[in-house]
Design a protein around this motif. Structure first.
Motif, short mmCIF file in Angstrom:
data_model
loop_
_atom_site.label_atom_id
_atom_site.label_comp_id
_atom_site.label_asym_id
_atom_site.label_seq_id
_atom_site.Cartn_x
_atom_site.Cartn_y
_atom_site.Cartn_z
N LEU A 41 5.04 -5.93 11.79
CA LEU A 41 4.15 -4.87 11.31
C LEU A 41 4.81 -3.53 11.62
O LEU A 41 4.60 -2.95 12.69
CB LEU A 41 2.79 -4.98 11.98
N THR A 42 5.60 -3.06 10.69
CA THR A 42 6.38 -1.85 10.94
C THR A 42 5.63 -0.63 10.41
O THR A 42 4.55 -0.76 9.83
CB THR A 42 7.74 -1.95 10.23
N THR A 43 6.23 0.51 10.57
CA THR A 43 5.60 1.74 10.07
C THR A 43 5.47 1.71 8.55
O THR A 43 4.65 2.43 7.99
CB THR A 43 6.42 2.98 10.48
N VAL A 44 6.28 0.87 7.89
CA VAL A 44 6.19 0.79 6.41
C VAL A 44 4.78 0.36 6.01
O VAL A 44 4.14 0.99 5.15
CB VAL A 44 7.22 -0.23 5.86
N GLN A 45 4.28 -0.72 6.63
CA GLN A 45 2.93 -1.21 6.30
C GLN A 45 1.89 -0.13 6.61
O GLN A 45 1.01 0.13 5.80
CB GLN A 45 2.60 -2.47 7.12
N PHE A 46 2.02 0.49 7.78
CA PHE A 46 1.02 1.48 8.17
C PHE A 46 1.08 2.71 7.27
O PHE A 46 0.05 3.27 6.90
CB PHE A 46 1.19 1.84 9.65
N GLU A 47 2.27 3.12 6.93
CA GLU A 47 2.39 4.31 6.07
C GLU A 47 1.76 4.04 4.70
O GLU A 47 1.03 4.88 4.16
CB GLU A 47 3.84 4.73 5.90
N ASN A 48 2.01 2.86 4.17
CA ASN A 48 1.44 2.54 2.85
C ASN A 48 -0.08 2.44 2.91
O ASN A 48 -0.79 2.89 2.01
CB ASN A 48 2.04 1.24 2.32
N LEU A 49 -0.59 1.83 3.99
CA LEU A 49 -2.04 1.79 4.15
C LEU A 49 -2.60 3.21 4.31
O LEU A 49 -3.68 3.53 3.81
CB LEU A 49 -2.42 0.93 5.36
N GLY A 50 -1.84 4.05 5.00
CA GLY A 50 -2.24 5.45 5.17
C GLY A 50 -2.33 6.16 3.83
O GLY A 50 -3.26 6.95 3.59
N LYS A 51 -1.40 5.88 2.93
CA LYS A 51 -1.44 6.50 1.60
C LYS A 51 -2.69 6.05 0.85
O LYS A 51 -3.37 6.86 0.20
CB LYS A 51 -0.19 6.09 0.80
N LEU A 52 -2.96 4.75 0.93
CA LEU A 52 -4.16 4.23 0.26
C LEU A 52 -5.42 4.88 0.84
O LEU A 52 -6.34 5.26 0.11
CB LEU A 52 -4.27 2.70 0.45
N LEU A 53 -5.43 5.01 2.16
CA LEU A 53 -6.60 5.60 2.84
C LEU A 53 -6.78 7.06 2.40
O LEU A 53 -7.90 7.50 2.15
CB LEU A 53 -6.39 5.51 4.35
N CYS A 54 -5.68 7.76 2.27
CA CYS A 54 -5.72 9.17 1.85
C CYS A 54 -6.31 9.27 0.43
O CYS A 54 -7.20 10.09 0.17
CB CYS A 54 -4.31 9.72 1.88
N MET A 55 -5.85 8.39 -0.44
CA MET A 55 -6.34 8.42 -1.82
C MET A 55 -7.84 8.09 -1.87
O MET A 55 -8.62 8.72 -2.57
CB MET A 55 -5.56 7.41 -2.65
#
Lengths: 174, 463
Positions: free
Chosen positions: B280-294
């Protein structure tokens, strides 16, 4: 059908692909050759799936059966236990659509999983099926359904020549 | 690329790394489970007390007959949208970063649904008669009224729960087979039965992929319909603040929003607890963060659209509900606005925040709090300011309701922890497949990850 299976363990997908090629060159028909791996390989990488995949039809059938069941539930409710409200119809269309839709989707989901299990050939606990737990170490098992005797011997030689380790004949099914 | 790339790990080591949660239970694990079980038992005791003493022990009273139980039900059902829906969308879009989060998210859906589905049963009063909702021939001459949105709920939630459990189990079969081949003792027998004889033949994989894809296609409209119906529970009633055409999509948006926040929190907890930093790297978290932002932006848009029509129209009944947000319910409204939009949206616009797991968890936690406040604001003020001013009243939950609420959270955590102990919490075969497809490739002065994938699953390969 054949009476047994020749299996060969390979260190990598590339080597397993050579094993598959060697079996096809014998020649053995494509539908008798398969691979066993701990993760999915692209079709054609080692073996090719020749059986058509038909179970999406069962999904559709499950959807229709579910829709019928949902419709029957809603209509039976209205007709057997009518709710008489001034100026309103006994059968109400929008709730019927909602109930029908939900039960239809449930039917489709159940149809998919039941047909999926069946087509994948699961639940065959009593049959002797070839397997090698060493595939979990990243190795690939190449299998071919053959008749014992000359065909089996030739398949063993082909897999061994292609770099297979622990190539053997097993009684059982793929 | 970082030096600890998973592709450099052999298959056995990878399995042990990804299934660290399945190691024999430690004393700390038993302690946590024991504490959670105690909280669950306390809540169960409160529920029995409520059954014996009657609903009078809750804060529910005219005109507020729906309180935290219903708000919590909506909240949990919303959280459930994360898992299966996100997992299905990521599967269908072939998102390459999805593999490590699928299982955890799907399990979250199953357990939030189980816990959330209890709340209407807790709320109904005379709970021992819950079976009146089940349609079967009986001597009472009673039959569920399918015109009631609450019955639509019962049908939809059961469909979604069954679908989500099946989706979770079906997706787990290859990993159960892997676990079977590694296990010994009772675990081997356990996984052997659950793996149903899956071995990983080429034919099995092909059919597994087709079934998974069909499942993903089917579960998305079911998930959308479930929260739409939860929205219609409110929107069908001629209650000011509820009777709105926007409610179904607004509820679905809110559900996905809170669901993604829930997934981030669960993933961060799993990463920390089972040392899954490489997976579970920052890649997964960053992408989830983008979804959360949207989703924060989308939620803000829906809320503004709903507010604008009421504000412009100034229909007295509806306007009184909205006015109460600035009065008695101001703390709740501020919690909702600040936690759902004012803080998370600007925060999540920053890449630095999205790539920082603690910062992303803070934003997600705020969203979860904000969404719970929103659920309370939807349920309570509309009833508290309903029609005649002489019956207006306010509502506050009692210790019984709060205890049951705490017990529900403990039950969710307990189910999740026990699940993680028994089953692979990361989709091992999905991760292996992804690693098989990925290689590091030198491009100029840097190294990038290169993915080799057939055009469609099962197609292509050697001609």
């Amino acid at each position: 059908m054949s009476d047994g299976v020749v299996v060969g363990l390979f260190e990598s997908v590339e080597k397993a692909a050579l094993g598959g090629d060697a079996l096809r060159a014998l020649p053995l028909p494509e539908e008798r050759i398969t691979s066993i791996s701990s993760f999915p390989l692209p079709d054609g990488a080692v073996s090719r799936d020749t059986r058509p995949i038909r179970f999406p039809r069962v999904t559709l059938l499950g959807w229709f059966l579910g829709a019928l069941a949902g419709l029957a539930l809603a209509l039976a409710t209205y007709l057997l236990y009518p709710l008489i409200t001034g100026g309103k119809t006994i059968i109400s269309v929008p709730p019927t659509l909602i109930v029908t839709y939900e039960v239809a989707m449930l039917g489709a989901l159940i149809g998919t999983v039941a047909a999926g299990f069946r087509e994948m050939g699961l639940f065959r606990f009593r049959r002797k099926l070839v397997h090698d737990p060493r595939i979990q170490e990243g190795k690939i098992l190449v299998c071919a359904a053959v008749a014992p005797g000359d065909q089996a011997r030739r398949a063993i030689d082909a897999l061994s020549a292609a770099g297979g380790i622990d190539v053997r004949f097993e009684e059982g099914e793929v | 690329m970082s030096g600890d790339h998973l592709a450099r790990t052999d298959a056995t080591a990878l399995f042990h790394e990804l299934t660290r949660s399945n190691l024999p239970a430690t004393r700390r694990w038993y302690l946590v489970v024991g504490l959670l079980a105690l909280v669950v038992l306390w809540g169960l005791g409160c529920f029995v007390y409520m059954m014996k003493a009657g609903m009078g022990v809750t804060g529910l009273n005219r005109p507020v007959m729906w309180g935290v139980f219903i708000a919590t039900f909506v909240f949990w059902i919303g959280l459930s949208h994360s898992g299966t829906l996100i997992s299905a969308i990521l599967r269908l879009t072939n998102a390459t970063w999805r593999a490590p989060i699928l299982r955890g998210a799907e399990a979250m859906t199953a357990f939030t649904l189980m816990v959330g589905g209890l709340f209407p049963l807790i709320h109904i009063g005379r709970n021992w008669r819950f079976y009146y909702m089940i349609p079967y021939p009986n001597s009472r001459e009673l039959w569920p009224n399918l015109r009631s949105p609450l019955m639509w709920d019962a049908v939809a939630i059961n469909t979604y729960l069954l679908g989500s459990l099946t989706f979770l189990y079906f997706g787990m079969i290859p990993d159960l087979a892997i676990a079977r081949d590694h296990a010994t003792g009772w675990r081997k027998r356990f996984y052997t039965v659950l793996a149903l004889g899956f071995r990983g033949t080429h034919n099995e994989w092909r059919r597994y992929h087709v079934a998974s894809t069909i499942f993903a296609i089917l579960i998305i409209p079911v998930a959308v319909s479930v929260h739409s119906i939860v929205g219609w529970d409110f929107a069908m009633a001629k209650v000011p603040g509820w009777h709105s055409t926007i409610f179904a999509p607004y509820f679905v948006t809110g559900a996905i929003f809170s669901g993604i926040a829930g997934v981030v929190l669960v993933m961060a907890a799993l990463r920390k607890a089972f040392r899954l930093e490489k997976t579970l790297t920052t890649v997964q978290f960053e992408n989830l963060g983008k979804l959360l932002c949207m989703m924060s932006l989308l939620w803000g848009y829906f809320y503004f659209a709903e507010f604008l029509t009421v504000w412009y129209n100034r229909n007295p009944e509806e306007w009184e509900v909205f006015r109460s947000y600035g009065g008695h319910y101001l703390p709740l409204w501020l919690s909702m606005f600040v936690c759902n939009f004012a803080i998370p949206f600007p925060m999540l616009c920053m890449r630095r925040v999205r790539r920082s797991i603690p910062a992303l968890c803070t934003a997600s936690f705020l969203v979860v709090v904000g969404m719970y406040a929103e659920r309370i604001l939807i349920v309570v003020p509309s009833l508290a300011r309903r029609n005649d001013p002489f019956i207006w009243n306010n509502y506050f939950p009692t210790w019984v309701e709060l205890s049951i609420l705490a017990s529900a959270v403990a039950m969710f955590l307990l189910l999740y922890i026990v699940f993680a102990k028994l089953f692979p919490i990361v989709a091992v075969s999905d991760v292996q497949e992804r690693l098989f497809q990925a290689t590091d490739r030198a491009v100029g002065g840097t190294t990038v990850e290169s993915l080799a994938r057939p055009e469609a699953h099962g197609e292509g390969g050697r001609g």
